[in-house]
Design an enzyme around this catalytic site. Structure first.
Site, PDB file in Angstrom:
ATOM      1  N   TYR A  50      -4.436  29.665  51.410  1.00 24.44           N
ATOM      2  CA  TYR A  50      -4.885  28.279  51.030  1.00 24.44           C
ATOM      3  C   TYR A  50      -3.752  27.490  50.407  1.00 24.44           C
ATOM      4  O   TYR A  50      -3.220  27.883  49.476  1.00 24.44           O
ATOM      5  CB  TYR A  50      -5.984  28.339  50.206  1.00 24.44           C
ATOM      6  CG  TYR A  50      -6.522  26.897  49.752  1.00 24.44           C
ATOM      7  CD1 TYR A  50      -7.227  26.180  50.375  1.00 24.44           C
ATOM      8  CD2 TYR A  50      -6.097  26.656  48.238  1.00 24.44           C
ATOM      9  CE1 TYR A  50      -7.469  24.825  49.894  1.00 24.44           C
ATOM     10  CE2 TYR A  50      -6.383  25.204  47.719  1.00 24.44           C
ATOM     11  CZ  TYR A  50      -7.103  24.287  48.867  1.00 24.44           C
ATOM     12  OH  TYR A  50      -7.358  23.153  48.202  1.00 24.44           O
ATOM     13  N   HIS A  80      -2.236  11.893  46.440  1.00 19.52           N
ATOM     14  CA  HIS A  80      -2.899  11.871  45.265  1.00 19.52           C
ATOM     15  C   HIS A  80      -2.467  11.506  44.032  1.00 19.52           C
ATOM     16  O   HIS A  80      -2.852  11.336  43.197  1.00 19.52           O
ATOM     17  CB  HIS A  80      -3.234  13.533  44.792  1.00 19.52           C
ATOM     18  CG  HIS A  80      -4.290  14.219  45.544  1.00 19.52           C
ATOM     19  ND1 HIS A  80      -4.196  14.276  47.009  1.00 19.52           N
ATOM     20  CD2 HIS A  80      -5.377  14.709  45.437  1.00 19.52           C
ATOM     21  CE1 HIS A  80      -5.157  15.068  47.735  1.00 19.52           C
ATOM     22  NE2 HIS A  80      -5.943  15.216  46.572  1.00 19.52           N
ATOM     23  N   ASN A 192      -2.279  21.604  40.758  1.00 12.12           N
ATOM     24  CA  ASN A 192      -3.692  22.261  40.671  1.00 12.12           C
ATOM     25  C   ASN A 192      -3.459  23.023  39.300  1.00 12.12           C
ATOM     26  O   ASN A 192      -2.558  23.436  38.653  1.00 12.12           O
ATOM     27  CB  ASN A 192      -3.590  23.565  41.588  1.00 12.12           C
ATOM     28  CG  ASN A 192      -4.697  23.738  42.482  1.00 12.12           C
ATOM     29  OD1 ASN A 192      -5.718  23.005  42.302  1.00 12.12           O
ATOM     30  ND2 ASN A 192      -4.869  24.745  43.289  1.00 12.12           N
ATOM     31  N   ARG A 291     -20.517  14.701  -3.125  1.00 15.21           N
ATOM     32  CA  ARG A 291     -20.907  16.016  -3.452  1.00 15.21           C
ATOM     33  C   ARG A 291     -20.756  16.951  -2.351  1.00 15.21           C
ATOM     34  O   ARG A 291     -20.730  18.139  -2.944  1.00 15.21           O
ATOM     35  CB  ARG A 291     -22.269  15.804  -4.216  1.00 15.21           C
ATOM     36  CG  ARG A 291     -22.759  17.048  -4.619  1.00 15.21           C
ATOM     37  CD  ARG A 291     -23.884  16.955  -5.591  1.00 15.21           C
ATOM     38  NE  ARG A 291     -24.987  15.946  -5.399  1.00 15.21           N
ATOM     39  CZ  ARG A 291     -26.297  16.140  -5.140  1.00 15.21           C
ATOM     40  NH1 ARG A 291     -26.651  17.303  -4.882  1.00 15.21           N
ATOM     41  NH2 ARG A 291     -26.874  14.833  -4.766  1.00 15.21           N
TER      42      ARG A 291
END
Length: 505
Positions: A50, A80, A192, A291
């Site tokens: 891949y 991208h 990635n 407090r």
């Protein structure tokens, strides 16, 4: 100089990001990276890997011919680089590059060594790629944001150089730098992973640590101003609540206030046997915002520490896909790029810092409201009441900013939207979560700056600057060097900005 060899810790990351410490790649690291690169180059022949000889995402079913595999990587990067919105800050971008470098240095991505060497040059020379806030869904990691980083590494896109937005090619020429060598899968290995959300998260958690410290200091000063009793931060009271954060907060309050001349002991006051009046002038117990500081800041401190641990682990992880294993002589496909760890931690940190902001706003309100504190003029006004306004206008800003933080604290982690043709059918939204958290943190510094100015005004009104703890006196002196005591009305926004910058240093 920090060597990229062993695990990076947050202290080292802080030094690189904010102290401009240089980094280098250890020779042993380069060998591991080169071995991984050479193995992948050989292993990928005649196999379907891949992102090496396939398309990406839902188009992974398409084989890419050998002559097109290098161009495939360039296509991925360029297509991208599609971010929009505000630019990420130089600190976040630098942190993202540092995380990406630490990921790739582990030799599980098969990249060419030129990638690591150029990242080191960018970090050391303080050159930061132009990366946009909008684009990442946090599933295949920060694909869009990291594509803008990769675009710069191939010599394209834009960078921030010496405070200016410049074309990358121009800066490469000025700095005598060369683009990376794309050989096998340098494009996919760069885009990635979770490096941007992790980088942003690291900046967030480092700033959150500062916010916690400031909130603790201001809470201590508030207790001094009202001459509170010391038992609410005593060891005995807090040790019966079995939470580490609460006990640490109480311990730090005791150390911070150890030389204060204003904090009272209940044994010498309300336990003396001399309190015969029917209605006590002094409060028997303070308001919760004074407090309950250990109980409120305790879980905030625990959350910051837990988030820091997760971020440190993620920064030193491999968030690529697939993973190259020279040891096993194999390539493993999976989902290490998924950002759920960061998304969840950013949501938790965002809630914690919003809560810290709310504590500050309530303490500020206590200072502003003379009917509640009964010791100060309204709005710590050092001028003529009715004619001058003190911090009245600034309180509106603090309240508004706190309200914005409350709205921004809606979870991103539970708002997955399937995309990428349903290939990414459940996503983390980790990048959005990190950026929203960054906004919450920036807002918190503004609220605390307004509170701090109000505190030093109150100290002057009560004429107690020589009675407060040495720690409070140090902060008082720092602020007074920025903004002198004032009684006349004047625009406060420059002072708020300057004090905010002092707190963020």
């Amino acid at each position: 100089m920090i060597s990229i060899l062993d695990k990076l810790d947050l202290a080292q990351m802080y030094n690189v990001l904010f102290e401009l410490e240089s980094i280098q790649i250890a020779p042993e690291t380069l060998k591991v990276v080169n071995d991984s690169h050479l193995f992948l180059k050989e292993f990928s022949k005649n196999k379907v890997i891949y992102g090496v000889n396939t398309g990406f995402g839902p188009m992974a079913q398409y084989r890419i011919q050998d002559q097109d595999t290098v161009q495939l990587q360039y296509n991925l990067i360029r297509s991208h680089a599609a971010g929009t919105g505000d630019l990420l800050s130089p600190a976040i971008v630098k942190a993202s590059m540092l995380v990406r470098l630490a990921n790739l240095a582990q030799g599980k991505s098969g990249v060419h060594e030129s990638v690591l060497k150029l990242l080191v040059e960018f970090i050391n020379r303080n050159i930061t790629p132009v990366i946009f806030a909008h684009g990442g869904v946090g599933a295949s990691g920060d694909l869009v944001q990291l594509a803008h980083l990769a675009l710069v590494l191939i010599g394209e896109g834009e960078v921030i150089y010496k405070g200016e937005r410049r074309a990358t090619a121009e800066v490469f020429e000025l700095e005598n730098l060369q683009p990376i060598d794309v050989v096998v899968r340098e494009g996919l290995s760069l885009i990635n992973g979770t490096s941007v959300m992790t980088g942003a998260g690291i900046v967030n958690v480092l700033l959150a640590k500062k916010l916690y410290k400031i909130s603790l200091e201001l809470s201590c000063a508030m207790n001094e101003i009202v001459k509170a009793h010391d038992d609410h931060f005593s060891a005995t009271l807090n040790e019966v609540k079995k939470h580490q954060g609460q006990q640490q907060v109480a311990e730090q309050m005791r150390a911070y206030l150890k030389d204060s001349q204003l904090i009272r002991k209940r044994e010498e006051d309300l336990y003396s046997g001399n309190n015969l009046e029917e209605i006590f002038k002094d409060k028997v117990q303070e308001y919760y915002s004074l407090r309950c500081v250990p109980q409120i800041l305790g879980p905030i401190l625990d959350t910051i520490n837990q988030t820091a641990e997760v971020l440190e682990n993620e920064a030193n992880s491999v968030s690529d896909n697939p993973i190259i294993s020279v040891e096993d002589q194999n390539v493993y496909h999976g989902g290490n790029f998924h950002g759920d760890y960061i998304s969840l931690e950013m949501d938790k940190l965002k809630l914690a810092i919003t809560r810290l902001t709310m504590l500050s706003e309530r303490q500020l309100n206590y200072l502003m409201n003379s009917k509640i504190n009964e010791i100060l003029p309204p709005f710590v006004n050092m001028g003529k009441l009715g004619f001058n306004f003190g911090m009245q206008g600034a309180q509106f800003t603090a309240t508004s900013t706190t309200a914005e933080n409350q709205t921004l604290s809606t979870s991103m982690y539970v708002h997955s939207i399937p995309n990428n043709n349903d290939n990414q059918d459940i996503v983390s939204m980790g990048t959005n979560a990190a950026m929203l958290t960054n906004k919450v943190i920036t807002n918190a510094f503004e609220v605390l700056a307004i509170q701090l100015i109000s505190i030093v005004q109150a100290i002057d009104i009560l004429n107690v600057k020589n009675l407060v703890s040495s720690n409070t006196k140090r902060v008082y002196d720092d602020v007074r060097s920025i903004i002198p005591t004032f009684s006349d009305d004047k625009p406060l926004y420059p002072a708020i900005k300057s004090v905010k910058e002092y707190l963020m240093k």
